[in-house]
Design a protein around this motif. Structure first.
Motif, mmCIF file in Angstrom:
data_model
loop_
_atom_site.group_PDB
_atom_site.id
_atom_site.type_symbol
_atom_site.label_atom_id
_atom_site.label_comp_id
_atom_site.label_asym_id
_atom_site.label_seq_id
_atom_site.Cartn_x
_atom_site.Cartn_y
_atom_site.Cartn_z
ATOM 1 N N GLN A 170 -18.527 -27.868 -39.967
ATOM 2 C CA GLN A 170 -17.119 -27.661 -40.299
ATOM 3 C C GLN A 170 -16.385 -27.431 -38.988
ATOM 4 O OE1 GLN A 170 -18.092 -25.117 -44.239
ATOM 5 N NE2 GLN A 170 -15.965 -25.758 -44.083
ATOM 6 N N SER A 171 -15.197 -28.013 -38.871
ATOM 7 C CA SER A 171 -14.547 -28.016 -37.570
ATOM 8 C C SER A 171 -13.032 -27.991 -37.688
ATOM 9 C CB SER A 171 -14.966 -29.267 -36.783
ATOM 10 O OG SER A 171 -14.557 -30.445 -37.478
ATOM 11 N N SER A 172 -12.399 -27.612 -36.591
ATOM 12 C CA SER A 172 -10.948 -27.718 -36.442
ATOM 13 C C SER A 172 -10.691 -28.496 -35.158
ATOM 14 C CB SER A 172 -10.303 -26.336 -36.370
ATOM 15 O OG SER A 172 -8.927 -26.444 -36.056
ATOM 16 N N TRP A 173 -10.294 -29.758 -35.296
ATOM 17 C CA TRP A 173 -10.153 -30.609 -34.115
ATOM 18 C C TRP A 173 -9.070 -30.093 -33.171
ATOM 19 C CZ3 TRP A 173 -13.453 -33.649 -32.021
ATOM 20 C CH2 TRP A 173 -13.059 -34.495 -30.985
ATOM 21 N N ASN A 174 -8.128 -29.328 -33.650
ATOM 22 C CA ASN A 174 -7.113 -28.743 -32.769
ATOM 23 C C ASN A 174 -7.735 -27.917 -31.650
ATOM 24 O OD1 ASN A 174 -4.958 -29.815 -34.176
ATOM 25 N ND2 ASN A 174 -4.673 -28.017 -35.464
ATOM 26 N N GLU A 175 -8.907 -27.348 -31.924
ATOM 27 C CA GLU A 175 -9.557 -26.483 -30.942
ATOM 28 C C GLU A 175 -10.382 -27.267 -29.914
ATOM 29 O OE1 GLU A 175 -8.994 -23.288 -30.785
ATOM 30 O OE2 GLU A 175 -7.775 -23.242 -32.616
ATOM 31 N N PHE A 176 -10.440 -28.580 -30.034
ATOM 32 C CA PHE A 176 -11.226 -29.404 -29.115
ATOM 33 C C PHE A 176 -10.390 -29.912 -27.942
ATOM 34 C CE2 PHE A 176 -14.006 -29.247 -32.650
ATOM 35 C CZ PHE A 176 -15.264 -29.715 -32.286
ATOM 36 N N TYR A 177 -9.245 -29.284 -27.664
ATOM 37 C CA TYR A 177 -8.332 -29.829 -26.660
ATOM 38 C C TYR A 177 -8.910 -29.824 -25.247
ATOM 39 C CZ TYR A 177 -7.044 -24.873 -25.970
ATOM 40 O OH TYR A 177 -7.070 -23.512 -25.738
ATOM 41 N N CYS A 194 -26.114 -15.110 -37.966
ATOM 42 C CA CYS A 194 -25.095 -15.930 -37.304
ATOM 43 C C CYS A 194 -25.111 -15.724 -35.798
ATOM 44 C CB CYS A 194 -23.701 -15.609 -37.836
ATOM 45 S SG CYS A 194 -23.441 -16.095 -39.555
ATOM 46 N N ILE A 195 -25.063 -16.810 -35.059
ATOM 47 C CA ILE A 195 -25.001 -16.780 -33.601
ATOM 48 C C ILE A 195 -23.640 -17.311 -33.168
ATOM 49 C CG2 ILE A 195 -25.990 -17.680 -31.467
ATOM 50 C CD1 ILE A 195 -28.642 -17.962 -32.957
ATOM 51 N N ASP A 196 -23.000 -16.626 -32.240
ATOM 52 C CA ASP A 196 -21.715 -17.060 -31.695
ATOM 53 C C ASP A 196 -21.905 -17.588 -30.282
ATOM 54 O OD1 ASP A 196 -19.616 -16.326 -33.714
ATOM 55 O OD2 ASP A 196 -20.577 -14.375 -33.493
ATOM 56 N N ALA A 197 -21.228 -18.690 -29.983
ATOM 57 C CA ALA A 197 -21.241 -19.247 -28.635
ATOM 58 C C ALA A 197 -19.818 -19.682 -28.294
ATOM 59 C CB ALA A 197 -22.193 -20.431 -28.545
ATOM 60 N N ARG A 198 -19.608 -19.939 -27.000
ATOM 61 C CA ARG A 198 -18.263 -20.325 -26.580
ATOM 62 C C ARG A 198 -18.330 -21.204 -25.341
ATOM 63 N NH1 ARG A 198 -13.308 -16.123 -26.411
ATOM 64 N NH2 ARG A 198 -11.648 -17.585 -25.868
ATOM 65 N N LEU A 199 -17.541 -22.273 -25.342
ATOM 66 C CA LEU A 199 -17.350 -23.140 -24.185
ATOM 67 C C LEU A 199 -15.854 -23.249 -23.951
ATOM 68 C CD1 LEU A 199 -19.878 -26.003 -25.002
ATOM 69 C CD2 LEU A 199 -20.113 -24.302 -23.186
ATOM 70 N N SER A 200 -15.370 -22.663 -22.843
ATOM 71 C CA SER A 200 -13.933 -22.577 -22.599
ATOM 72 C C SER A 200 -13.294 -21.905 -23.811
ATOM 73 C CB SER A 200 -13.348 -23.961 -22.330
ATOM 74 O OG SER A 200 -12.002 -23.876 -21.931
ATOM 75 N N ASN A 201 -12.341 -22.571 -24.476
ATOM 76 C CA ASN A 201 -11.715 -21.975 -25.660
ATOM 77 C C ASN A 201 -12.518 -22.204 -26.936
ATOM 78 O OD1 ASN A 201 -10.830 -24.890 -25.497
ATOM 79 N ND2 ASN A 201 -10.149 -24.363 -27.547
ATOM 80 N N ARG A 245 -14.907 -22.010 -29.715
ATOM 81 C CA ARG A 245 -15.883 -21.092 -30.293
ATOM 82 C C ARG A 245 -16.767 -21.846 -31.289
ATOM 83 N NH1 ARG A 245 -14.534 -15.627 -29.597
ATOM 84 N NH2 ARG A 245 -12.483 -15.284 -28.653
ATOM 85 N N ILE A 246 -18.052 -21.540 -31.238
ATOM 86 C CA ILE A 246 -19.005 -22.195 -32.128
ATOM 87 C C ILE A 246 -19.832 -21.121 -32.833
ATOM 88 C CG2 ILE A 246 -20.838 -23.909 -32.328
ATOM 89 C CD1 ILE A 246 -19.975 -25.002 -29.601
ATOM 90 N N MET A 267 -26.180 -24.911 -39.872
ATOM 91 C CA MET A 267 -24.748 -24.987 -40.109
ATOM 92 C C MET A 267 -24.013 -24.636 -38.819
ATOM 93 S SD MET A 267 -24.323 -23.269 -43.888
ATOM 94 C CE MET A 267 -24.210 -21.631 -43.191
ATOM 95 N N LEU A 268 -22.973 -25.403 -38.526
ATOM 96 C CA LEU A 268 -22.124 -25.122 -37.364
ATOM 97 C C LEU A 268 -20.673 -25.040 -37.800
ATOM 98 C CD1 LEU A 268 -23.228 -27.357 -34.337
ATOM 99 C CD2 LEU A 268 -23.891 -25.006 -34.850
ATOM 100 N N GLY A 269 -19.959 -24.080 -37.236
ATOM 101 C CA GLY A 269 -18.514 -24.024 -37.335
ATOM 102 C C GLY A 269 -17.971 -24.187 -35.931
ATOM 103 N N MET A 270 -17.346 -25.304 -35.649
ATOM 104 C CA MET A 270 -16.828 -25.572 -34.304
ATOM 105 C C MET A 270 -15.305 -25.456 -34.311
ATOM 106 S SD MET A 270 -19.286 -28.685 -32.974
ATOM 107 C CE MET A 270 -18.835 -28.372 -31.250
ATOM 108 N N GLY A 271 -14.810 -24.363 -33.737
ATOM 109 C CA GLY A 271 -13.384 -24.113 -33.737
ATOM 110 C C GLY A 271 -12.856 -23.637 -35.067
ATOM 111 N N ALA A 272 -13.710 -23.613 -36.084
ATOM 112 C CA ALA A 272 -13.284 -23.239 -37.427
ATOM 113 C C ALA A 272 -13.639 -21.799 -37.757
ATOM 114 C CB ALA A 272 -13.903 -24.176 -38.457
ATOM 115 N N GLY A 273 -14.793 -21.337 -37.300
ATOM 116 C CA GLY A 273 -15.153 -19.942 -37.480
ATOM 117 C C GLY A 273 -15.675 -19.590 -38.850
ATOM 118 N N PHE A 274 -15.982 -18.310 -39.028
ATOM 119 C CA PHE A 274 -16.623 -17.804 -40.231
ATOM 120 C C PHE A 274 -15.768 -18.030 -41.481
ATOM 121 C CE2 PHE A 274 -17.903 -14.490 -43.211
ATOM 122 C CZ PHE A 274 -19.290 -14.569 -43.159
ATOM 123 N N ASN A 275 -14.446 -17.943 -41.343
ATOM 124 C CA ASN A 275 -13.562 -18.073 -42.501
ATOM 125 C C ASN A 275 -13.684 -19.406 -43.205
ATOM 126 O OD1 ASN A 275 -12.550 -15.533 -42.310
ATOM 127 N ND2 ASN A 275 -10.574 -16.098 -41.456
#
Length: 302
Positions: free
Chosen positions: A65-72, A251-258, A260-261, A179-187
């Motif tokens: 699940q992802s939010s492409w806005n966060e892939f800038y 759940c594991i949290d990671a981050r690359l620049s802005n 969040r995964i 499961m991955l949430g890329m820019g989308a988060g737990f919500n």
């Protein structure tokens, strides 16, 4: 906070901000600020290694699940991001994403292979891939490609509960999916909804989050047609209320620049959500989760 108080606060915020969609406005403002703060481009090699470290490995079934806005800060097009994921999963891996239709009018025929999704640009690009298949479900359909795609998708239109047994969401657990949430988060982790389906018969509260059924007609590009009826979910949720119960053991949290995964294995994730539901810990704020509604009742799990 009561429903009346929440409604009054919402109307006040709409008036002060001059915006009807307060949450959307808040997300846009947060994104604008984030772009001012986080400017470092994400190196593709770093992204690739991060995904591997988070469990995107050959042969796995991956739910994204992802939010492409966060892939800038990620120098990839959506199609290239999908190619990267499929390359990491290899020919024996399966990639799945939500494909919830924008138009969910039950009076119209659901065109399974054509209806666009509201679950983000990456999901829509994935849906349009010629190899991608889609489950038949007016509110909660799923797209997938790979050896496990058929098993994930084939029975969704035969289920009464949108996220229950035989749905793609519970089958993620059976397949030991990552499961991955890329820019989308737990919500935005939709498998949380398996809880109200799996506990529907057992816990009285979860019967209150459904209100009747929805029946619709569907048609595939190949000319197959049919009808499907499923339970209609109601209520108001705040998934973030559960986040503290999903520690690093789940759940594991990671981050690359802005960017969040969030990463988790589907089976322990859903099991933890169900365990919390039995204890009266839920993401629902409406209906009000009164303690007496969580006393177990007779009946099998849905």
């Amino acid at each position: 906070m009561s429903r009346v108080v929440r409604s009054s606060a919402k109307h006040l915020a709409q008036k002060l901000l001059g915006q009807s969609d307060v949450r959307g406005f808040a997300r846009r403002q947060k994104l604008w600020i984030s772009k001012k703060i986080y400017r470092r481009p994400v190196a593709i090699a770093d992204l690739r290694q991060c995904l591997i470290d988070l469990g995107v490995t050959p042969g796995r079934t991956l739910w994204l699940q992802s939010s492409w806005n966060e892939f800038y800060n990620v120098p990839l097009r959506p199609s290239e991001m999908i190619e990267l994921l499929r390359d990491l999963l290899g020919p024996n891996g399966t990639l799945a994403m939500p494909a919830f239709p924008i138009d969910q009018d039950p009076d119209r025929v659901f065109l399974v292979d054509r209806a666009p999704v509201y679950t983000g640009l990456l999901c829509e690009v994935f849906r349009r891939n010629p190899d991608t298949r889609r489950s038949i479900h007016l509110s909660s359909s799923v797209c997938a490609v790979g050896p496990n795609a058929d098993y994930l998708l084939k029975d969704h239109h035969l289920t009464l509960m949108p996220w229950g047994r035989d749905s793609p969401f519970c089958r993620l657990a059976e397949l030991d999916a990552r499961m991955l949430g890329m820019g989308a988060g737990f919500n935005f982790m939709t498998p949380l909804h398996a809880t109200e389906c799996l506990l529907f018969d057992e816990i009285p509260f979860f019967r209150r989050v459904f209100d009747g059924t929805i029946r619709y007609r569907w048609k595939t590009a190949g000319g197959e047609t049919g009808e499907h009826e499923y339970m209609r979910r109601t209520g108001d949720i705040r998934p973030q209320r559960l986040r503290r119960h999903f520690g690093p053991d789940i759940c594991i949290d990671a981050r690359l620049s802005n960017l969040r995964i969030l990463a988790a294995d589907a089976k322990p994730f859903i099991e933890r959500a169900v365990t919390l539901g039995r204890r009266g810990i839920t993401m629902y704020i409406q209906p009000v989760p009164r303690p007496e509604l969580f006393n177990s009742s007779k009946g099998s799990i849905a």
